[in-house]
Design a protein around this motif. Structure first.
Motif, PDB file in Angstrom:
ATOM      1  N   ASN A  98       2.201  -2.430   2.796  1.00 47.23           N
ATOM      2  CA  ASN A  98       1.192  -1.372   2.819  1.00 47.23           C
ATOM      3  C   ASN A  98       1.126  -0.701   4.187  1.00 47.23           C
ATOM      4  O   ASN A  98       1.452  -1.298   5.221  1.00 47.23           O
ATOM      5  N   ARG A  99       0.655   0.542   4.166  1.00 51.67           N
ATOM      6  CA  ARG A  99       0.259   1.272   5.376  1.00 51.67           C
ATOM      7  C   ARG A  99      -0.797   2.286   4.967  1.00 51.67           C
ATOM      8  O   ARG A  99      -0.556   3.135   4.110  1.00 51.67           O
ATOM      9  N   ASN A 100      -1.983   2.193   5.561  1.00 57.06           N
ATOM     10  CA  ASN A 100      -3.105   3.060   5.206  1.00 57.06           C
ATOM     11  C   ASN A 100      -3.411   2.959   3.709  1.00 57.06           C
ATOM     12  O   ASN A 100      -3.559   1.872   3.188  1.00 57.06           O
ATOM     13  N   ASN A 122       2.817  -2.130   8.047  1.00 55.53           N
ATOM     14  CA  ASN A 122       3.700  -1.633   9.106  1.00 55.53           C
ATOM     15  C   ASN A 122       3.000  -0.623  10.016  1.00 55.53           C
ATOM     16  O   ASN A 122       3.627   0.285  10.545  1.00 55.53           O
ATOM     17  N   GLY A 123       1.670  -0.807  10.219  1.00 54.36           N
ATOM     18  CA  GLY A 123       0.992  -0.008  11.234  1.00 54.36           C
ATOM     19  C   GLY A 123      -0.062   0.932  10.712  1.00 54.36           C
ATOM     20  O   GLY A 123      -0.032   2.132  11.017  1.00 54.36           O
ATOM     21  N   ILE A 151      -0.186  -7.169  10.467  1.00 52.77           N
ATOM     22  CA  ILE A 151       0.095  -5.793  10.879  1.00 52.77           C
ATOM     23  C   ILE A 151       1.129  -5.786  11.995  1.00 52.77           C
ATOM     24  O   ILE A 151       1.016  -6.532  12.972  1.00 52.77           O
ATOM     25  N   SER A 152       2.140  -4.954  11.836  1.00 51.34           N
ATOM     26  CA  SER A 152       3.156  -4.745  12.869  1.00 51.34           C
ATOM     27  C   SER A 152       3.512  -3.269  12.867  1.00 51.34           C
ATOM     28  O   SER A 152       3.965  -2.743  11.838  1.00 51.34           O
ATOM     29  N   ASP A 153       3.296  -2.599  13.989  1.00 50.04           N
ATOM     30  CA  ASP A 153       3.520  -1.156  14.064  1.00 50.04           C
ATOM     31  C   ASP A 153       5.021  -0.879  14.148  1.00 50.04           C
ATOM     32  O   ASP A 153       5.634  -1.055  15.207  1.00 50.04           O
ATOM     33  N   GLU A 154       5.631  -0.477  13.046  1.00 50.80           N
ATOM     34  CA  GLU A 154       7.082  -0.262  12.983  1.00 50.80           C
ATOM     35  C   GLU A 154       7.407   0.666  11.820  1.00 50.80           C
ATOM     36  O   GLU A 154       6.577   0.916  10.947  1.00 50.80           O
ATOM     37  N   ALA A 197       9.726  -6.083   4.974  1.00 55.81           N
ATOM     38  CA  ALA A 197       8.380  -6.485   4.575  1.00 55.81           C
ATOM     39  C   ALA A 197       8.423  -7.655   3.586  1.00 55.81           C
ATOM     40  O   ALA A 197       7.632  -8.607   3.691  1.00 55.81           O
ATOM     41  N   VAL A 198       9.352  -7.599   2.631  1.00 55.69           N
ATOM     42  CA  VAL A 198       9.484  -8.687   1.664  1.00 55.69           C
ATOM     43  C   VAL A 198       9.885  -9.983   2.374  1.00 55.69           C
ATOM     44  O   VAL A 198       9.316 -11.058   2.117  1.00 55.69           O
TER      45      VAL A 198
END
Length: 731
Positions: free
Chosen positions: A451-453, A481-482, A506-509, A516-517
């Motif tokens: 997910n993101r947002n 991812n951020g 969470i990891s900003d990338e 992700a899996v």
């Protein structure tokens, strides 16, 4: 059926009614000689002028109507003997004879013969008279339509299935026989239980067997005490035929008893079954024998079949996948033409009585028990013609047949030591196997959501998982991812504070689905792993139990769900490897209740691939296959790559319609078709072709007769004969 003479024009019988005497009444008298698709091989036409010489012309039929270019003019004369080899089978079932081009009288007769010698004997009798005959040997005349693209404009256009059938039979007619020492003596016995069958059905059946021209095949007709005088007379009138055995049972014992009587009299190494109102398709025994010769370790072989009307006109087709025991639990898709080893049939004591309407299904389930799938062959050839007239026992007593089918399934699972029962599927007469809850309890499932947002979507799926899903032991992991949306982060924190079975990471990338899996599986504590898109919406509470239940099937490593668009059109019913040279969803955008071929989409199926939007992976499969490919498949085709890797290692993938969800596809990410995203997509397509050769991949789920260029595939006429196949590639 013997040839029929149809007067087309300018002809009449004389008033005295003399046999075979005709009068022409104009300058274009014409006879149409018609015959069945199954027929005696040789035709003899005799014409004798009664008022001076005549000038006959013969018109051959090549599928574009009778034309002067395809006609043969004979020299003027008094009498003619015209011979033609029309073959034992053909889709061209006529030729035309114009006896003269003026008013005259003549004697006209047509005869047919199963052998050249019988025809020659008749010719010798005719020529022993004082009449001087011209003998014209036409040789082998056209039997198949010359082309599919030049159908005669005023005639009915041939359907896709007719073109498909004709191409197969034309190719089979040119295929050389392969008769090795592997199958010697009587190699096959075809058993036909008969009860009050109309004589014309029996004639069609017998002619279809004789047209196989296989002296090492045996046909056994076992009459079950027929009360019909017509059927009784038919049996009494039959002359002795080599390799045809007629058995008349004194009383009506039922279809199982009559069939078993036939099996006990059989001499063949292999046994096949035929209903008394059906026929063996052209060259069927030749093609089935070839498949068995090429696969001497085979234990079972089944073919495709055509549906025909009461007059043997082709109206449909049953085109099957390679052997799929999961599909077989839902529907007896194998049905006809099936070939069994006689020795194994003896071991399981033939058919069981008490399963009327589904006795063949019960036999099939018992026979295939314990046989490794590599010994079960599918021959993609239309070897059987099923005359669908609604008069079979299974059609007339459908409820009883369905009940007996489910009893056979229940007993099979009991023999296997599994607690399960068969009930109705999405089609009431098909079957859904319900497995009992595992005695040790439902296994823990780790639900992994990239997910993101996407606050609205995420709120929906989390609420659905924790409030609308009936599953006792699961954890939910969000791999983010951020996200920059504060409401999303607050949502994470609220769930994490309230539930021990929820975590977020969470990891900003840059988004990489495969990464992700892999992160999710590494962090997970469950026994199995459910990959779930953030744009999934739950419809009914039992969906996850259904997916987990499918792991009860042997070798199952991956389970996929039925996904619908919000407008209730099909988004995912399985993925076919090789579609478009890559892979694609089949039956995309069909209505939610669409059943597909043989109603396959109303029961569980084995697939080679399913989408990762809702994919359950067993722990064994995850450990065996290893990580998802983060380098070659960042966004696209990562699920196809993973499923094909599992397929090649012998893990089964199951798609189930009983776990149905909404999918708001890619709602959170937008399009992958612009700028750098487009370039990445093209790279990943090339990677899929390179790694898995999807341009040439023949998915065992799909019958080879279907096109691979669109989601709703067309039936196509083959350019070569398809070979017998198994579900998994040879190892």
């Amino acid at each position: 059926m013997k040839p029929k003479i149809v007067e087309i024009s300018d002809l009449r019988k004389p008033d005295d009614g003399s046999d075979h005497i005709w009068e022409s009444t104009g300058d274009d008298p014409a006879f149409l000689i018609t015959f069945s698709c199954f027929r005696d091989r040789y035709v003899l036409v005799s014409i004798e002028a009664l008022d001076g010489n005549i000038d006959p012309r013969i018109y051959l039929n090549e599928g574009v109507g009778f034309r002067e270019a395809n006609s043969i003019a004979l020299s003027s004369g008094q009498a003619f003997l015209i011979t033609a080899d029309i073959g034992h089978y053909g889709s061209i079932c006529s030729f035309r004879v114009d006896p003269a081009s003026f008013d005259t009288r003549f004697r006209f007769r047509v005869q047919s013969f199963s052998s050249a010698q019988a025809m020659q004997n008749c010719i010798e009798r005719e020529t022993s008279t004082n009449i001087s005959y011209q003998q014209i040997a036409l040789g082998q005349i056209p039997r198949f339509w010359k082309t599919f693209s030049r159908i005669f404009k005023s005639k009915r256009r041939r359907s896709q299935v007719e073109r498909y059938a004709e191409a197969n039979y034309r190719l089979a007619s040119k295929t050389p026989n392969i008769n090795s020492m592997h199958l010697s003596g009587i190699w096959i016995s075809v058993i036909v239980p008969v009860y009050n069958a109309p004589p014309r059905y029996l004639d069609d059946l017998l002619r279809s067997f004789e047209s196989q021209n296989d002296k090492s095949a045996q046909l056994i007709l076992s009459d079950d005490g027929s009360t019909s005088p017509e059927t009784q007379r038919w049996f009494q009138s039959q002359k002795h035929r080599e390799n045809v055995l007629l058995i008349v049972n004194g009383s009506n014992g039922g279809i199982a008893a009559a069939t078993n009587t036939g099996m006990r009299a059989a001499k063949g190494t292999w046994i096949a079954f035929l209903d008394h109102d059906d026929v063996i398709a052209p060259y069927a025994l030749k093609m089935m024998r070839q498949a068995l010769e090429q696969n001497p370790t085979a234990e079972f072989l089944y073919s495709d079949e055509l549906i025909v009307d009461d007059n043997l006109r082709i109206t449909g087709a049953l085109l099957k996948p390679a052997y799929d025991p999961i599909l077989l639990d839902g529907v007896n898709y194998i049905n006809h033409f099936s070939v069994y080893r006689r020795s194994r049939l003896e071991e399981i004591n033939y058919l069981r009585e008490g399963f009327d309407g589904s006795q063949d299904y019960d036999l099939l389930l018992r026979y295939l028990e314990g046989i490794s799938q590599e010994y079960i062959l599918h021959l993609p050839y239309p070897a059987y013609w099923w005359r669908r007239n609604g008069k079979t026992f299974s059609c007339t007593f459908l409820d009883k047949a369905t009940e007996n089918a489910r009893r056979a399934l229940d007993e099979r699972f009991t023999r296997m030591g599994q607690q399960a029962y068969a009930g109705p599927a999405l089609t009431d007469t098909l079957h859904r196997i319900t497995f009992s809850a595992p005695p040790q309890g439902w296994p823990k499932i780790s639900v992994i959501i990239p997910n993101r947002n996407s606050y609205a979507l995420l709120s929906q799926i989390l609420g659905d998982l924790f409030q609308k899903t009936d599953y006792p032991d699961m954890e939910v992991l969000i791999i983010d991812n951020g996200s920059t949306d504060e409401d999303v982060v607050a949502l994470y924190e609220r769930y994490a504070s309230e539930r021990a079975d929820f975590s977020f990471h969470i990891s900003d990338e840059e988004f990489n689905f495969s990464r992700a899996v892999n992160k999710g599986i590494t962090l997970a504590t469950g026994e199995h792993f459910l990959l779930l898109n953030n744009d999934i919406e739950v419809i009914e509470p039992g969906w996850l139990k259904e997916m987990v239940s499918c792991l009860a099937y042997e070798k199952t490593g991956i389970v996929g769900a039925k996904l619908l668009y919000p407008n209730n059109k099909v988004q995912h019913a399985g993925v076919i490897a090789g579609f478009g040279g890559l892979a694609g969803h089949w039956y995309l955008n069909k209505s939610a209740n669409y059943g597909g071929p043989m109603n396959r989409l109303h029961v569980r199926n084995s697939m080679t691939c399913v989408t990762a939007a809702a994919m359950l992976i067993s722990g064994d499969c995850a450990r065996s296959i290893g990580e998802w490919d983060e380098e070659n498949f960042v966004i696209a085709y990562n699920d196809v790559d993973y499923c094909l890797r599992a397929f090649k290692m012998g893990f089964r993938t199951i798609w189930t319609p009983f776990a149905c969800l909404y999918h708001h596809e890619s709602a959170s990410r937008g399009s992958d078709m612009e700028g750098e995203k487009r370039k990445r997509f093209e790279r990943e397509k090339n990677n899929l072709r390179r790694i898995h050769q999807t341009g040439d991949f023949s998915d065992p789920v799909l019958n080879p007769a279907y096109s691979r260029n669109k989601s709703d595939p067309d039936l196509v006429a083959p350019s070569s004969i398809a070979m017998a196949r198994t579900f998994w590639p040879a190892t």
